[in-house]
Design an enzyme around this catalytic site. Structure first.
Site, PDB file in Angstrom:
ATOM      1  N   GLU A 104       0.838  -1.200   0.000  1.00 45.48           N
ATOM      2  CA  GLU A 104       0.000   0.000   0.000  1.00 45.48           C
ATOM      3  C   GLU A 104       0.878   1.256   0.000  1.00 45.48           C
ATOM      4  O   GLU A 104       1.906   1.308   0.664  1.00 45.48           O
ATOM      5  CB  GLU A 104      -0.882  -0.015   1.250  1.00 45.48           C
ATOM      6  CG  GLU A 104      -1.734   1.222   1.445  1.00 45.48           C
ATOM      7  CD  GLU A 104      -2.435   1.233   2.796  1.00 45.48           C
ATOM      8  OE1 GLU A 104      -3.399   1.997   2.942  1.00 45.48           O
ATOM      9  OE2 GLU A 104      -2.011   0.476   3.702  1.00 45.48           O
TER      10      GLU A 104
ATOM     11  N   LYS B 200      -9.891   1.455  -2.806  1.00 43.72           N
ATOM     12  CA  LYS B 200     -10.296   1.022  -1.466  1.00 43.72           C
ATOM     13  C   LYS B 200     -11.715   1.490  -1.150  1.00 43.72           C
ATOM     14  O   LYS B 200     -12.079   2.642  -1.369  1.00 43.72           O
ATOM     15  CB  LYS B 200      -9.311   1.566  -0.429  1.00 43.72           C
ATOM     16  CG  LYS B 200      -9.536   1.022   0.981  1.00 43.72           C
ATOM     17  CD  LYS B 200      -8.485   1.540   1.950  1.00 43.72           C
ATOM     18  CE  LYS B 200      -8.681   0.952   3.340  1.00 43.72           C
ATOM     19  NZ  LYS B 200      -7.705   1.475   4.310  1.00 43.72           N
TER      20      LYS B 200
ATOM     21  N   CYS C  20      -5.141  -2.501   3.274  1.00 45.68           N
ATOM     22  CA  CYS C  20      -5.043  -2.171   4.692  1.00 45.68           C
ATOM     23  C   CYS C  20      -5.976  -3.057   5.508  1.00 45.68           C
ATOM     24  O   CYS C  20      -5.894  -4.271   5.436  1.00 45.68           O
ATOM     25  CB  CYS C  20      -5.318  -0.683   4.892  1.00 45.68           C
ATOM     26  SG  CYS C  20      -5.002  -0.080   6.573  1.00 45.68           S
TER      27      CYS C  20
END
Length: 541
Positions: free
Chosen positions: A292, A366, A416
């Site tokens: 990420e 995301k 994440c």
């Protein structure tokens, strides 16, 4: 009268605090060995079950459950202090207060569960032995259903934060066999039932174990045995050939990651790791995955030469690359701008202009953003500004996005802590309305450098393991500082890099197809079972 009511006033709070602290140790094998996590979790939670069920009132049960959970969350989430103080620049007292405030809020959910169970199931120590044995079973079921219901609420209220759900303590226990059917919330129900059954073995009136109250414990053992049997079943089947992946762990210190003066150093490190030739006998990777925000600035802020260098890596290795990068785009026909935390995929034929504009064919944005870290809740801009968090206000991605098609496999990315929310991963695994088949492999890219080399890394790996058990899909994790790993479809860690070291992890991952009941229905079966127990168990008891 329960023995919990005897002795000095400080004894019971001290016992609950100690049990809560022990409970925090059951999440991820650090410092306890993996085999001990489930027993520690059940025994510690049994203390809370016994204390709350024997409380003189529902209000006292709430206080006891809250105290237990407060110590469990405060210790289990201590690593948030590291992110707020060490990297967020918050003063130590304020960072500690932040951890305690969050823990106090999260502890309300277990506290309310204990209060609800105490209200539904008042103490029955004066009942006849047969009635006491029967009521022990129903009381355990009610207490477990209340606990699991509030665990689920904790996962959805205010965007949800289900970290340290008690089901995660059982990834190495027989209860893990239930994951493909009931998911983590169903496992939480079973773990809470085991704890309440253990609490029910203790007959407080005499201080002795009453064998007539062992019915609930016997049912708990049967459920564990059934879980072991279910764990022998294969819920998915291989599809295609194994995919050869290279997972990159750059180990860029968080204090340096967003420093403009050190941007080139971080880029060079990731370029070097991605460019390493395969070891003797090792096949070339079909895909190189980087963590990420491996590029810590928006893609259009980088000169074309940076993207030329990455395309050259793909050309020399004859492979594709997937990397986490913050994107700034302006959709066609839109007047506004869009900012996303994304993963993009490309190869040697990808035009540089597509990379600079964020219009690559392979892209994932995301969906589940971190409050205060990736979006600003109303009224909290002052808090985000005080922490000086970079890249702190993103737009959400779509609920269903195309997987990355690589060498006959289909990879569904998440970023994440998105793998903390099991239902959010399921649409990518299911066949789409257009007939497009679901993903065969899951991939998580993360930057856990915010938390140092703490329990957060081991806890996150534990969460990923349970996601693979629920879905019978393998998952790979490419992280900045660790733990970069490959997990097979049964939740076993096939390979991993040590935390806190730069390196690459070459892995062969077999894609899987077929839907588990959980992958098909999500949390619905577990919630239905919880609801049924909440209605039936108190009435029958």
């Amino acid at each position: 009268m329960s023995p919990a009511g005897k002795g000095p006033a400080w004894r019971q709070p001290a016992i609950l605090a100690a049990a809560g602290a022990a409970h925090a140790l059951s999440f991820a094998p650090d410092p306890l060995p993996a085999w001990s996590l489930a027993p520690v979790q059940v025994i510690a939670l049994a203390v809370a079950a016994h204390a709350s069920l024997q409380a003189p009132s529902a209000r006292r049960a709430l206080a006891r459950g809250w105290l237990f959970a407060m110590f469990s969350f405060s210790l289990g989430l201590y690593w948030l202090y590291v992110s707020m103080h060490d990297y967020g620049g918050l003063a130590a007292p304020l960072a500690a207060a932040g951890v305690l405030a969050l823990s106090a809020f999260l502890a309300l959910f277990p506290g309310l569960a204990c209060a609800a169970a105490r209200w539904l199931c008042p103490p029955h120590w004066d009942a006849s032995p047969p009635a006491r044995a029967r009521r022990t079973l129903y009381t355990a079921a009610t207490w477990a259903a209340c606990w699991a219901a509030l665990e689920w609420l904790r996962a959805v209220v205010l965007t949800g934060f289900p970290w340290l759900n008690i089901g995660y303590a059982h990834v190495d226990s027989p209860l893990a066999g239930w994951a493909p059917l009931l998911g983590v919330h169903g496992m939480a129900l079973l773990a809470a039932f085991a704890a309440a059954a253990l609490a029910g073995l203790w007959q407080s009136a005499s201080g002795r174990i009453d064998s007539r109250q062992a019915l609930a414990a016997g049912v708990a053992l049967l459920l564990a045995g059934a879980g072991w049997l279910l764990g022998q079943f294969s819920w998915s089947r291989p599809e295609g050939k194994p995919l050869h992946l290279r997972l990159v762990q750059g180990n860029v210190e968080q204090s340096q990651k967003f420093d403009p003066a050190l941007l080139e150093t971080g880029l060079r490190r990731h370029l070097e790791l991605a460019s390493l030739p395969p070891r003797p006998g090792e096949p070339k990777p079909d895909l190189i995955i980087l963590p990420e925000t491996v590029l810590p600035v928006f893609q259009d802020q980088l000169p074309a030469s940076v993207w030329d260098a990455w395309i050259e890596v793909a050309r020399r290795a004859d492979t594709r690359i997937a990397m986490g990068v913050p994107l700034h785009t302006q959709p066609d026909g839109a007047t506004g701008h869009r900012y996303t935390n994304s993963v993009i995929g490309f190869d040697a034929s990808t035009p540089v202009e597509q990379l600079r504009t964020g219009t690559t064919a392979m892209r994932y944005d995301k969906q589940h953003l971190v409050p205060w870290g990736e979006y600003v809740p109303p009224g909290f801009r002052w808090f985000v500004d005080m922490l000086d968090i970079p890249l702190g206000d993103f737009d959400r991605g779509a609920a269903r996005q195309p997987s990355f098609d690589i060498a006959g496999q289909r990879i569904a990315f998440n970023i994440c802590y998105e793998d903390l929310f099991g239902p959010g991963l399921l649409p990518a695994l299911q066949d789409g309305p257009d007939g497009r088949p679901g993903a065969t492999i899951m991939a998580n890219v993360s930057n856990l450098g915010w938390f140092g080399n703490t329990w957060a890394l081991r806890q996150h790996l534990q969460i990923g393991r349970l996601r693979t058990m629920e879905t019978a899909r393998p998952m790979v994790a490419a992280t900045n500082t660790g733990i970069t790993a490959a997990i097979d479809a049964r939740g076993r860690v096939a390979a991993a890099l040590p935390a806190g070291r730069a390196g690459v992890l070459p892995v062969a991952v077999q894609g899987m197809t077929g839907l588990t009941p959980y992958a098909r229905f999500g949390d619905k079966p577990a919630l239905a079972l919880i609801g049924l127990l909440l209605i039936a168990a108190p009435a029958l008891g």
